[in-house]
Design a protein around this motif. Sequence first.
Motif: not given
Length: 196
Positions: A50-53, A99-107
Amino acid sequence: MNDSKQLRKDILGKRDSLTRAEIVSKSSAIEQSFLSLPELSERNNIFLYVSFRSEVETLPLLHALIRLGKKVSVPITYVEERRLDAISITNPTEELTPGYCDIPEPKKEILTSNYVNPMDIDMIVLPGSVFDERCGRFGYGGGFYDRFVSANPNALRVGLAFETQIIERAPLQDHDELLDLVITEKRIIRGSRQAV
């Protein structure tokens, strides 16, 4: 240029300088190439970051793969154990949270019920900082994805990258895993990694 830390920093600096509009348009071109891969038709269990930044955006691709009827899983990061688990999702809007580092992660509530055995995955789609013409890849230095893909040597490994992240030859080390394909907004680079 044998200092991999500096190389990673330089290339990520280039990627971070892309405008929002450039990221969106280039990511869209990469998504179209990905969806037209002949290999995609024979693979049904797909692990996708899941992409971030400034990474190649994957949320539109995630939705597209779910619409195609693929079983899609995304990573949850366990920092202390330095590992990723694959968690299947069918509704990214509802099931992902920062989640970790604000990366979207599963709940948290779906981590057990939606856990996917890594050996069941037949395509792994990875992010990275630097890629090369051999389908070599540098991640971000934690080794999370290298460990994840080495545990499943038979899955097709696909890197998504902007052209600005490609160099001729990265100074790879023994633990750096080669990919089968790297898709940019301009081309598909095919590697020669021998599937086990």
